[in-house]
Design a protein around this motif. Structure first.
Motif, PDB file in Angstrom:
ATOM      1  N   PRO A 105      31.273 -47.047  72.194  1.00 26.85           N
ATOM      2  CA  PRO A 105      32.218 -48.109  72.606  1.00 26.85           C
ATOM      3  C   PRO A 105      32.789 -48.851  71.399  1.00 26.85           C
ATOM      4  CG  PRO A 105      30.246 -48.174  73.953  1.00 26.85           C
ATOM      5  CD  PRO A 105      29.989 -47.142  72.904  1.00 26.85           C
ATOM      6  N   ILE A 106      32.012 -48.947  70.331  1.00 32.05           N
ATOM      7  CA  ILE A 106      32.475 -49.712  69.165  1.00 32.05           C
ATOM      8  C   ILE A 106      33.667 -49.011  68.466  1.00 32.05           C
ATOM      9  CG2 ILE A 106      30.938 -48.769  67.346  1.00 32.05           C
ATOM     10  CD1 ILE A 106      30.400 -51.812  66.663  1.00 32.05           C
ATOM     11  N   HIS A 107      33.726 -47.671  68.561  1.00 29.00           N
ATOM     12  CA  HIS A 107      34.893 -46.953  68.014  1.00 29.00           C
ATOM     13  C   HIS A 107      36.137 -47.312  68.823  1.00 29.00           C
ATOM     14  CE1 HIS A 107      31.676 -44.171  66.498  1.00 29.00           C
ATOM     15  NE2 HIS A 107      32.424 -44.275  65.412  1.00 29.00           N
ATOM     16  N   MET A 108      35.942 -47.291  70.149  1.00 32.65           N
ATOM     17  CA  MET A 108      37.061 -47.592  71.054  1.00 32.65           C
ATOM     18  C   MET A 108      37.584 -49.004  70.810  1.00 32.65           C
ATOM     19  SD  MET A 108      36.236 -45.951  74.751  1.00 32.65           S
ATOM     20  CE  MET A 108      35.838 -47.472  75.480  1.00 32.65           C
ATOM     21  N   GLN A 109      36.613 -49.916  70.694  1.00 32.61           N
ATOM     22  CA  GLN A 109      36.967 -51.324  70.498  1.00 32.61           C
ATOM     23  C   GLN A 109      37.735 -51.494  69.175  1.00 32.61           C
ATOM     24  OE1 GLN A 109      33.457 -53.747  70.443  1.00 32.61           O
ATOM     25  NE2 GLN A 109      34.627 -55.647  70.484  1.00 32.61           N
ATOM     26  N   LEU A 110      37.243 -50.831  68.150  1.00 34.05           N
ATOM     27  CA  LEU A 110      37.896 -50.943  66.836  1.00 34.05           C
ATOM     28  C   LEU A 110      39.333 -50.429  66.915  1.00 34.05           C
ATOM     29  CD1 LEU A 110      37.761 -51.594  63.817  1.00 34.05           C
ATOM     30  CD2 LEU A 110      36.906 -49.282  63.413  1.00 34.05           C
ATOM     31  N   GLU A 111      39.515 -49.302  67.582  1.00 33.50           N
ATOM     32  CA  GLU A 111      40.861 -48.724  67.655  1.00 33.50           C
ATOM     33  C   GLU A 111      41.801 -49.588  68.492  1.00 33.50           C
ATOM     34  OE1 GLU A 111      39.483 -44.156  66.712  1.00 33.50           O
ATOM     35  OE2 GLU A 111      39.649 -44.782  68.800  1.00 33.50           O
ATOM     36  N   GLU A 112      41.271 -50.149  69.560  1.00 29.60           N
ATOM     37  CA  GLU A 112      42.116 -51.014  70.402  1.00 29.60           C
ATOM     38  C   GLU A 112      42.540 -52.266  69.625  1.00 29.60           C
ATOM     39  OE1 GLU A 112      40.084 -49.746  74.610  1.00 29.60           O
ATOM     40  OE2 GLU A 112      39.963 -51.852  74.007  1.00 29.60           O
ATOM     41  N   ILE A 113      41.575 -52.860  68.933  1.00 31.45           N
ATOM     42  CA  ILE A 113      41.885 -54.103  68.213  1.00 31.45           C
ATOM     43  C   ILE A 113      42.805 -53.818  67.024  1.00 31.45           C
ATOM     44  CG2 ILE A 113      40.782 -55.879  66.761  1.00 31.45           C
ATOM     45  CD1 ILE A 113      38.870 -56.299  69.017  1.00 31.45           C
TER      46      ILE A 113
ATOM     47  N   THR B  46      44.051 -48.758  56.025  1.00 30.18           N
ATOM     48  CA  THR B  46      42.619 -48.560  55.744  1.00 30.18           C
ATOM     49  C   THR B  46      41.823 -49.817  56.082  1.00 30.18           C
ATOM     50  OG1 THR B  46      42.851 -49.257  53.446  1.00 30.18           O
ATOM     51  CG2 THR B  46      43.009 -46.905  53.867  1.00 30.18           C
ATOM     52  N   TYR B  47      40.563 -49.565  56.400  1.00 32.27           N
ATOM     53  CA  TYR B  47      39.593 -50.664  56.543  1.00 32.27           C
ATOM     54  C   TYR B  47      38.905 -50.899  55.193  1.00 32.27           C
ATOM     55  CZ  TYR B  47      40.142 -49.401  61.478  1.00 32.27           C
ATOM     56  OH  TYR B  47      40.662 -49.129  62.718  1.00 32.27           O
ATOM     57  N   SER B  48      39.216 -50.050  54.222  1.00 31.31           N
ATOM     58  CA  SER B  48      38.421 -50.012  52.986  1.00 31.31           C
ATOM     59  C   SER B  48      38.945 -50.936  51.897  1.00 31.31           C
ATOM     60  CB  SER B  48      38.377 -48.569  52.473  1.00 31.31           C
ATOM     61  OG  SER B  48      39.692 -48.071  52.296  1.00 31.31           O
ATOM     62  N   LYS B  49      40.017 -51.652  52.164  1.00 31.36           N
ATOM     63  CA  LYS B  49      40.574 -52.496  51.103  1.00 31.36           C
ATOM     64  C   LYS B  49      40.427 -53.970  51.516  1.00 31.36           C
ATOM     65  CE  LYS B  49      42.825 -48.720  49.031  1.00 31.36           C
ATOM     66  NZ  LYS B  49      42.093 -47.682  49.782  1.00 31.36           N
ATOM     67  N   ALA B  50      41.500 -54.609  51.979  1.00 25.08           N
ATOM     68  CA  ALA B  50      41.378 -56.038  52.295  1.00 25.08           C
ATOM     69  C   ALA B  50      40.317 -56.303  53.365  1.00 25.08           C
ATOM     70  CB  ALA B  50      42.725 -56.585  52.751  1.00 25.08           C
ATOM     71  N   LEU B  51      40.035 -55.314  54.213  1.00 22.02           N
ATOM     72  CA  LEU B  51      39.055 -55.557  55.272  1.00 22.02           C
ATOM     73  C   LEU B  51      37.623 -55.312  54.783  1.00 22.02           C
ATOM     74  CD1 LEU B  51      41.135 -54.149  58.258  1.00 22.02           C
ATOM     75  CD2 LEU B  51      40.800 -56.539  57.612  1.00 22.02           C
ATOM     76  N   GLY B  52      37.486 -54.888  53.543  1.00 18.02           N
ATOM     77  CA  GLY B  52      36.190 -54.853  52.865  1.00 18.02           C
ATOM     78  C   GLY B  52      35.182 -53.856  53.407  1.00 18.02           C
ATOM     79  N   SER B  53      35.642 -52.916  54.264  1.00 23.43           N
ATOM     80  CA  SER B  53      34.692 -52.019  54.910  1.00 23.43           C
ATOM     81  C   SER B  53      34.957 -50.575  54.472  1.00 23.43           C
ATOM     82  CB  SER B  53      34.832 -52.246  56.421  1.00 23.43           C
ATOM     83  OG  SER B  53      34.145 -51.322  57.159  1.00 23.43           O
ATOM     84  N   MET B  54      35.153 -49.686  55.395  1.00 21.25           N
ATOM     85  CA  MET B  54      35.328 -48.263  55.058  1.00 21.25           C
ATOM     86  C   MET B  54      36.081 -47.591  56.189  1.00 21.25           C
ATOM     87  SD  MET B  54      34.182 -46.052  52.785  1.00 21.25           S
ATOM     88  CE  MET B  54      34.491 -44.307  52.692  1.00 21.25           C
ATOM     89  N   GLY B  55      36.908 -46.615  55.846  1.00 20.51           N
ATOM     90  CA  GLY B  55      37.592 -45.836  56.867  1.00 20.51           C
ATOM     91  C   GLY B  55      39.101 -46.034  56.825  1.00 20.51           C
ATOM     92  N   GLY B  56      39.789 -45.141  57.539  1.00 18.66           N
ATOM     93  CA  GLY B  56      41.247 -45.230  57.614  1.00 18.66           C
ATOM     94  C   GLY B  56      41.679 -45.202  59.062  1.00 18.66           C
ATOM     95  N   PHE B  57      42.924 -45.593  59.309  1.00 21.22           N
ATOM     96  CA  PHE B  57      43.416 -45.519  60.689  1.00 21.22           C
ATOM     97  C   PHE B  57      44.869 -45.093  60.695  1.00 21.22           C
ATOM     98  CE2 PHE B  57      43.829 -49.985  59.326  1.00 21.22           C
ATOM     99  CZ  PHE B  57      45.183 -50.214  59.527  1.00 21.22           C
ATOM    100  N   VAL B  58      45.250 -44.520  61.837  1.00 22.78           N
ATOM    101  CA  VAL B  58      46.636 -44.118  62.040  1.00 22.78           C
ATOM    102  C   VAL B  58      47.125 -44.830  63.288  1.00 22.78           C
ATOM    103  CG1 VAL B  58      48.165 -42.183  62.528  1.00 22.78           C
ATOM    104  CG2 VAL B  58      46.217 -41.865  60.995  1.00 22.78           C
ATOM    105  N   CYS B  59      48.235 -45.547  63.188  1.00 19.55           N
ATOM    106  CA  CYS B  59      48.815 -46.244  64.327  1.00 19.55           C
ATOM    107  C   CYS B  59      50.160 -45.604  64.662  1.00 19.55           C
ATOM    108  CB  CYS B  59      49.056 -47.713  63.974  1.00 19.55           C
ATOM    109  SG  CYS B  59      47.552 -48.686  64.027  1.00 19.55           S
ATOM    110  N   GLY B  60      50.375 -45.363  65.933  1.00 23.42           N
ATOM    111  CA  GLY B  60      51.638 -44.738  66.332  1.00 23.42           C
ATOM    112  C   GLY B  60      51.713 -44.611  67.837  1.00 23.42           C
ATOM    113  N   PRO B  61      52.704 -43.815  68.308  1.00 23.76           N
ATOM    114  CA  PRO B  61      52.850 -43.619  69.755  1.00 23.76           C
ATOM    115  C   PRO B  61      51.594 -42.954  70.346  1.00 23.76           C
ATOM    116  CG  PRO B  61      54.726 -42.737  68.540  1.00 23.76           C
ATOM    117  CD  PRO B  61      53.716 -43.109  67.523  1.00 23.76           C
ATOM    118  N   ARG B  62      51.285 -43.290  71.596  1.00 22.22           N
ATOM    119  CA  ARG B  62      50.061 -42.779  72.240  1.00 22.22           C
ATOM    120  C   ARG B  62      50.006 -41.248  72.261  1.00 22.22           C
ATOM    121  NH1 ARG B  62      46.566 -45.794  74.507  1.00 22.22           N
ATOM    122  NH2 ARG B  62      47.956 -47.567  74.674  1.00 22.22           N
ATOM    123  N   ILE B  63      51.156 -40.618  72.477  1.00 20.13           N
ATOM    124  CA  ILE B  63      51.197 -39.142  72.520  1.00 20.13           C
ATOM    125  C   ILE B  63      50.774 -38.565  71.165  1.00 20.13           C
ATOM    126  CG2 ILE B  63      52.800 -37.150  72.639  1.00 20.13           C
ATOM    127  CD1 ILE B  63      52.601 -38.249  75.328  1.00 20.13           C
TER     128      ILE B  63
END
Ligand code: PMP
Length: 384
Positions: A84-92, A236-253
């Motif tokens: 659930p924490i992955h889902m929550q992170l992606e939603e937020i 990325t979560y790895s810079k200003a957010l001080g953590s680790m990982g990357g994300f891609v934001c875009g259309p749901r499809i």
């Protein structure tokens, strides 16, 4: 000569050219203070722009997830490593970035490889800024699309390339938001307008803009009053957010497509839940304390003004990344070592990270730097 002899020779050559890289041990780290190879110093080289990496709420959220789920995700997200924490992170994250959907990856590098190579293929063309980050360049290469490079931030050059490429199925403009080694900003309003005019798509790497640009640190797309949005924004979560990982934001499809096709998502273990907890904690702190972003810009201005007063030439750019171009590799390393003697760590950046002949000191600022840290930095630069 066997393969190790070849490598030995190559390393020797790097030494000779002042390009050999060596690891240094961080024996102690607390905020912006550190001990590196047993030398106490203030860090002016981290991507921890908002000082969130060791914020109590970030640590508490990470710890809670660690205790609840264990050290790792234990499988790829599509097997049994999706919590659930992955889902929550992606939603937020999607909400924070103003996107329809989001997918998180173990690193920003992997996010770029996945997203870019999914958007274009052999029938397409990529128009890529000359100074884009290495992960974007690698992503462009593995996409198999035709790769055309335009001069750094040169929109006339970009336009010329757009005019010549109407035979391709898709045209994708790829750019960093805040350039990591030069600290300058892409004029995204102009780029997106140009893309619209030529029916091209835009892909933005907002690794250094997330938490830094726009109101509350929402990033490059909130920094400019855009009429046309980039198709995809990576961060990325790895810079200003001080953590680790990357994300891609875009259309749901698109996000659904990545989930089904992206090799760096499918064939790797999911982000550790504790890391997701840390990123969620950082996003929460950022929402509650948007003044951290203002403090970052204030500190950056103080340092930029201070260095200019001392006679240093700080090129364009207003944010937290400041290059001081030195030219020669050995000279940049020597300057970095002298600064360390004064208790300041600013690293020397050399080719191939930056173009030949542009070795530099790359200074990065944080909201967590105190007035005393900044004074110490300016004194050290005065002595250089
Ligand atoms: N894009 C840019 C612009 C970067 O500076 C970096 C990290 N240096 C990345 C992507 C890769 O991010 P990560 O470190 O999370 O793999």
């Amino acid at each position: 000569m066997n393969w190790l002899d070849d490598m030995h020779e190559e390393l020797h050559k790097l030494d000779h050219e002042g390009l050999r890289r060596r690891l240094r041990v961080v024996d102690f780290l607390g905020g912006m203070k550190a001990s590196i190879d047993h030398k106490d110093c203030v860090l002016f080289c981290t991507n921890n722009y908002l000082g969130l990496a060791d914020h109590p709420k970030v640590l508490e959220r990470a710890n809670r997830a660690l205790v609840r789920y264990g050290a790792g995700a234990q499988a790829s997200r599509l097997v049994s490593g999706h919590f659930p924490i992955h889902m929550q992170l992606e939603e937020i994250t999607a909400l924070f970035k103003g996107a329809e959907a989001c997918l998180a990856f173990p690193t920003g590098y992997m996010a770029n490889l996945a997203a870019l190579s999914a958007m274009v293929g052999e029938e397409d063309v990529i128009l890529c800024d000359r100074l884009n980050h290495a992960s974007l360049i690698d992503a462009c290469r593995i996409s198999k699309a035709k790769l055309l490079i335009y001069e750094h931030l040169n929109l006339d050059d970009l336009k010329k390339l757009l005019e010549k490429t109407d035979k391709y199925r898709r045209r994708l403009i790829v750019t960093d938001a805040l350039f990591s080694m030069d600290g300058d900003l892409v004029p995204l309003l102009k780029v997106t307008n140009l893309a619209h005019e030529f029916n091209a798509e835009v892909y933005v790497d907002d690794a250094h803009g997330t938490g830094v640009l726009g109101p509350g640190g929402q990033g490059i797309t909130h920094h400019f009053p855009l009429k046309h949005f980039p198709a995809v924004v990576m961060g990325t979560y790895s810079k200003a957010l001080g953590s680790m990982g990357g994300f891609v934001c875009g259309p749901r499809i698109f996000i659904e497509y990545l989930l089904n096709k992206a090799r760096t998502f499918i064939y790797t273990t999911g982000l550790p839940p504790a890391v997701c907890g840390a990123s969620l904690g950082a996003l929460e702190v950022l929402q509650q304390e948007p003044q951290r972003v203002e403090k970052l810009w204030e500190n950056a201005k103080k340092i930029r003004d201070g260095l200019r007063m001392l006679g240093y030439d700080i090129p364009r750019g207003a944010g937290p990344i400041m290059p001081i171009i030195v030219g020669e590799n050995e000279e940049a390393v020597k300057m970095s070592e002298k600064l360390l003697e004064e208790g300041i760590l600013v690293v020397a950046i050399r080719p191939p990270t930056v173009p030949k002949g542009t070795a530099r000191l790359r200074l990065s600022v944080s909201a967590a730097h105190s007035a005393a840290d900044i004074e110490k930095l300016l004194i050290a630069f005065k002595k250089l």
